[in-house]
Design an enzyme around this catalytic site. Structure first.
Site, PDB file in Angstrom:
ATOM      1  N   ARG A 152       1.000  -1.056  -0.029  1.00  0.00           N
ATOM      2  CA  ARG A 152       0.080   0.058  -0.088  1.00  0.00           C
ATOM      3  C   ARG A 152       0.875   1.066  -0.126  1.00  0.00           C
ATOM      4  NH1 ARG A 152      -2.092  -0.330   6.251  1.00  0.00           N
ATOM      5  NH2 ARG A 152      -0.201  -0.792   7.286  1.00  0.00           N
ATOM      6  N   ASN A 190      -5.208   6.634   5.092  1.00  0.00           N
ATOM      7  CA  ASN A 190      -4.674   5.975   6.165  1.00  0.00           C
ATOM      8  C   ASN A 190      -3.189   6.648   6.459  1.00  0.00           C
ATOM      9  OD1 ASN A 190      -2.941   3.628   7.161  1.00  0.00           O
ATOM     10  ND2 ASN A 190      -4.679   3.277   8.094  1.00  0.00           N
ATOM     11  N   GLU A 191      -2.722   7.022   7.709  1.00  0.00           N
ATOM     12  CA  GLU A 191      -1.700   7.345   8.094  1.00  0.00           C
ATOM     13  C   GLU A 191      -0.819   7.942   7.035  1.00  0.00           C
ATOM     14  OE1 GLU A 191       0.051   4.123  10.090  1.00  0.00           O
ATOM     15  OE2 GLU A 191      -1.163   4.292  11.740  1.00  0.00           O
ATOM     16  N   GLU A 343      -7.166   3.508  16.179  1.00  0.00           N
ATOM     17  CA  GLU A 343      -6.690   2.001  16.084  1.00  0.00           C
ATOM     18  C   GLU A 343      -5.679   1.829  17.353  1.00  0.00           C
ATOM     19  OE1 GLU A 343      -4.183   1.266  12.676  1.00  0.00           O
ATOM     20  OE2 GLU A 343      -5.669   2.115  11.301  1.00  0.00           O
ATOM     21  N   TRP A 351       4.297  -5.813  13.821  1.00  0.00           N
ATOM     22  CA  TRP A 351       5.578  -5.385  12.963  1.00  0.00           C
ATOM     23  C   TRP A 351       6.698  -4.987  14.072  1.00  0.00           C
ATOM     24  CZ3 TRP A 351       5.479  -0.978  16.079  1.00  0.00           C
ATOM     25  CH2 TRP A 351       4.068  -0.759  16.645  1.00  0.00           C
ATOM     26  N   GLU A 391      -0.574  -9.127   7.159  1.00  0.00           N
ATOM     27  CA  GLU A 391      -0.956  -8.891   8.621  1.00  0.00           C
ATOM     28  C   GLU A 391      -1.405  -9.942   9.303  1.00  0.00           C
ATOM     29  OE1 GLU A 391      -2.428  -4.825   7.678  1.00  0.00           O
ATOM     30  OE2 GLU A 391      -0.806  -3.998   8.924  1.00  0.00           O
ATOM     31  N   GLN A 392      -1.164 -11.140   8.796  1.00  0.00           N
ATOM     32  CA  GLN A 392      -1.789 -12.646   9.352  1.00  0.00           C
ATOM     33  C   GLN A 392      -1.514 -12.724  10.732  1.00  0.00           C
ATOM     34  OE1 GLN A 392       0.402 -14.304   6.090  1.00  0.00           O
ATOM     35  NE2 GLN A 392      -1.718 -15.515   5.772  1.00  0.00           N
ATOM     36  N   HIS A 394      -1.236 -10.366  13.120  1.00  0.00           N
ATOM     37  CA  HIS A 394      -1.455  -9.298  13.888  1.00  0.00           C
ATOM     38  C   HIS A 394      -2.576  -9.711  15.049  1.00  0.00           C
ATOM     39  CE1 HIS A 394      -2.279  -5.219  15.009  1.00  0.00           C
ATOM     40  NE2 HIS A 394      -1.223  -4.902  14.705  1.00  0.00           N
TER      41      HIS A 394
HETATM   42  C1  GAL Z   1      -1.483   0.917  11.328  1.00  0.00           C
HETATM   43  C2  GAL Z   1      -2.403   0.978  10.126  1.00  0.00           C
HETATM   44  C3  GAL Z   1      -3.351  -0.286   9.935  1.00  0.00           C
HETATM   45  C4  GAL Z   1      -2.471  -1.694  10.577  1.00  0.00           C
HETATM   46  C5  GAL Z   1      -2.004  -1.443  11.691  1.00  0.00           C
HETATM   47  C6  GAL Z   1      -1.194  -2.823  12.196  1.00  0.00           C
HETATM   48  O1  GAL Z   1      -0.394   1.826  11.297  1.00  0.00           O
HETATM   49  O2  GAL Z   1      -2.750   2.039   9.950  1.00  0.00           O
HETATM   50  O3  GAL Z   1      -3.988  -0.438   8.660  1.00  0.00           O
HETATM   51  O4  GAL Z   1      -1.432  -1.933   9.530  1.00  0.00           O
HETATM   52  O5  GAL Z   1      -0.813  -0.474  11.559  1.00  0.00           O
HETATM   53  O6  GAL Z   1      -0.756  -2.528  13.446  1.00  0.00           O
END
Ligand code: GAL
Length: 707
Positions: A152, A190-191, A343, A351, A391-392, A394
């Site tokens: 993205r 987004n961000e 969020e 991550w 992001e499986q 997370h």
């Molecule tokens: C954020 C992002 C989300 C997702 C999340 C995972 O920074 O806005 O889409 O990726 O991290 O922690």
């Protein structure tokens, strides 16, 4: 009379008599049940004062599953989902072919479960047909390579064509959902993160510079381009910065350009939403970077939003109480109003270097800390992990089988608490006597040239913040140019860039009775990131009646002592001098490198009805606590709550007729807190109590009438 469900009525009528006539019938039917004077107004649904929610991506799941997910959310007392973010390829599968029926159905089904919707615009993730056919919409990285499809944020934020495509999809969304009563707000993109270094963006930068400097001669002067033969003859010669070695003036201007470019990128979308949508729908974007990101000036970007929101992640390890509190306060300062946590992590992220999980109860404690610092909503990322995609691993509330994970129960407990506390929280906001000043120009200027690689501005800010929070004081973190008159005490660590205009603003505050404490590195630079000719704090050196004679990066500690106590300086030490008769030295350096020995480290002076002080060193925590105690008492800052056991955080939100205290035990041991007076124990059925016992990670919400 039974209440008329207008939407159900309309749908049933549409099926029988067609859309046009059904609408007419609805108007007539509403006229029969609506109280006089309400017709035509869009009062909107009643939104709880405190919301808990999650990011939900219905496009990743068969529609037959949606109801089960929403039922589980409702059971967990979630009130809101954020949907649509990243769903461009589902919303517009081919150029100009819009498919939004699924989104309408998802929103409707959410409403059937009493769940409101925040609609994300999908522009952070363009579909492949777009970037394949129009490759100029892909951003160019610093190394000259174009980003490609597959992750993205591959788009070029400055590209007019990309913005046209954004405008088109957002128009479709706003026209369709701008008056949907279940959509309570919009999140743009987004961000915002990645810039582009393509030729078109460079031309825009050159035009931006021309608009700001007027003449190339002015730019050459303000950037001192005679240095290293950097002199420019034409705007088109000025590059986008490729390395940290470039002229600080150029580096600073570039950051301001990036800010303005994100602002206009965002503006394309907010203008369309404002054109088509009901003003009751808020517009926000979710700021990332763990709160402290400096990709752009957040105050500028927040100007065009109706609500600030951010993504609150801990990452590896446990909650850093002061840091997270300060980041919430920073976000509250973007619009000087309550905000949303759009969020946050349900347990672990994917991550961090090591993706440890939050302890049991910690996720709840964080949600309450957010609320304590001014959040009116907390949303988990995410409801359920997509079966594939990056992001499986997370954290989520339900597993790949669609059944609740262990954290679900804890979050559902928080949901129950939020529902109980909503009425008490309604209409309240943190109110502070003390402000810490923040400035992106200063942050950038220091980080371009740290001088001591171990010098971290956030850590210095927390040195000031922590002792105040330990004294249970609410702290605002606001833009240096914000109105200051309501504060008894204003702290400005690292206010590196002080223009004549900013100096006048600060001086007016002091002269009218304010108490201003400048921290190290203040006033070194002007608005072009050039050195102020007058030594630090530049234009405030006169009123201070003293100045910085020289600054030193430290790799060892230096003793410091005086009437505020004794301790050490680390990382940074400025040798001060006093010139005015009524200047007072509060701290001096002990024996060190010879240059500092015996010279002032902290000075103070009465000016007008107020006071201006300067602290030139980074002090150890114990001495810093004493400095802050002196500053607070000198400024007559009043205590907000009596002392509490170690590990307990006190947050205060004030309303017109009542105040609430949110107490959170971040410690591992249970804690008993004695209240200053009997208060309503909101989470425990409103009984009045004089004391509360908080288990580890426990929370109490206490309500008292306004004093
Ligand atoms: C954020 C992002 C989300 C997702 C999340 C995972 O920074 O806005 O889409 O990726 O991290 O922690």
């Amino acid at each position: 009379m039974k209440k008329l469900d207008a939407k159900r009525f309309l749908r049933a009528a549409q099926r029988r008599i067609g859309t046009g006539r059904a609408a007419l019938c609805l108007v007539l039917a509403l006229a029969l049940v609506a109280p006089a004077g309400t017709l035509g107004q869009s009062a909107g649904p009643k939104i709880p004062a405190l919301l808990l929610g999650a990011s939900w991506y219905p496009e990743q799941w068969p529609e037959s599953r949606w109801n089960k997910d929403l039922q589980l959310m409702e059971d967990a007392h979630l009130d809101v989902v954020r949907v649509g973010e990243f769903a461009w390829s589902t919303e517009e599968p081919a150029e100009g072919v819009y498919k939004l029926g699924w989104l309408a159905r998802a929103i409707h089904l959410a409403q059937e479960h009493h769940i409101f919707v925040v609609l994300g615009t999908p522009t952070d993730a363009p579909p492949v047909w777009l970037t394949d056919k129009y490759p100029e919409t892909l951003r160019v990285k610093r190394d000259g390579r174009r980003a490609q499809h597959g992750a993205r944020r591959q788009f070029n934020y400055a590209d007019p064509l990309y913005r046209t495509f954004c405008a088109q999809i957002v128009t479709q969304l706003a026209q369709r959902f701008g008056h949907n009563p279940d959509v309570i707000g919009w999140q743009i993109d987004n961000e915002y993160t990645d810039e582009s270094f393509d030729a078109g963006t460079r031309r825009q930068f050159d035009n931006w510079l021309k608009a700001h400097f007027g003449t190339i001669a002015a730019l050459n002067r303000d950037w001192t381009t005679a240095y290293w033969s950097e002199t420019y003859d034409h705007w088109s010669e000025i590059p986008l910065p490729m390395s940290a070695d470039e002229n600080p003036g150029l580096l600073l201007a570039y950051k301001q350009f990036v800010t303005d470019t994100w602002r206009s990128y965002q503006g394309v979308q907010t203008d369309i939403i404002r054109k088509y949508a009901d003003p009751r729908q808020f517009i926000t974007t979710n700021f990332g970077g763990l709160g402290w990101s400096d990709h752009f000036d957040h105050y500028v970007i927040a100007r065009d939003l109706s609500l600030a929101s951010w993504d609150d992640y801990v990452g590896e390890g446990q909650l850093h109480v002061a840091r997270n509190g300060a980041m919430n306060d920073l976000v509250r300062g973007f619009k000087r109003a309550n905000f949303w946590v759009m969020e946050t992590q349900p347990g672990a992220v994917d991550w961090a270097p090591v993706n440890t999980t939050l302890d049991r109860g910690e996720t709840r404690a964080i949600a309450w800390q957010d609320v304590g610092h001014g959040a009116d909503a907390v949303l988990y990322w995410q409801w359920r992990s997509a079966l594939n995609g990056q992001e499986q691993y997370h954290g989520s509330l339900v597993g790949p089988d669609g059944e609740p994970l262990p954290i679900y129960k804890e979050i559902s407990g928080t949901g129950r608490q939020f529902q109980r506390a909503a009425a008490a929280v309604a209409g309240t906001t943190p109110v502070a006597q003390v402000a810490i000043l923040d400035s992106y120009d200063s942050r950038w200027a220091i980080d371009f040239q740290r001088f001591n690689r171990n010098y971290h501005q956030l850590s210095v800010l927390l040195d000031y913040y922590r002792p105040l929070r330990h004294e249970r004081l609410t702290v605002d973190i606001v833009n240096a140019s914000a109105p200051l008159d309501k504060y008894k005490l204003v702290l400005a660590p690292d206010l590196n860039v002080i223009s004549p205009h900013l100096a006048a603003h600060l001086l007016a505050y002091v002269e009218q009775g304010g108490d201003l404490l400048l921290g190290p590195r203040s006033g070194m630079k002007n608005q072009y990131d050039g050195l102020n000719v007058q030594r630090q704090p530049g234009p405030l050196a006169g009123p201070l009646g003293g100045r910085v004679v020289e600054y030193y990066a430290l790799d060892t500690t230096v003793p410091v002592s005086g009437e505020l106590g004794a301790g050490t300086a680390t990382l940074w030490a400025e040798r001060l001098s006093v010139r005015a008769k009524n200047d007072k030295v509060l701290l001096r350096y002990g024996k060190a490198n010879g240059w500092l020995d015996g010279h002032p480290a902290m000075i103070t002076r009465s000016v007008g009805k107020g006071r201006i002080s300067y602290l030139g060193a980074v002090l150890d925590p114990a001495l810093m606590t004493r400095v802050m105690a002196w500053a607070a008492s000198d400024a007559h800052v009043r205590p907000e709550f009596p002392p509490v056991p170690k590990g307990v955080e006190v947050c205060r939100r004030v309303g017109a007729d009542h105040t609430i205290f949110i107490l959170i035990n971040h410690g591992v041991e249970p804690a008993n807190v004695t209240l200053p007076e009997p208060m309503k124990n909101v989470l425990k059925g409103d009984a009045r109590v004089a004391q509360v016992r908080l288990p580890s990670q426990g929370v109490a919400v206490l309500e008292t009438p306004a004093h």
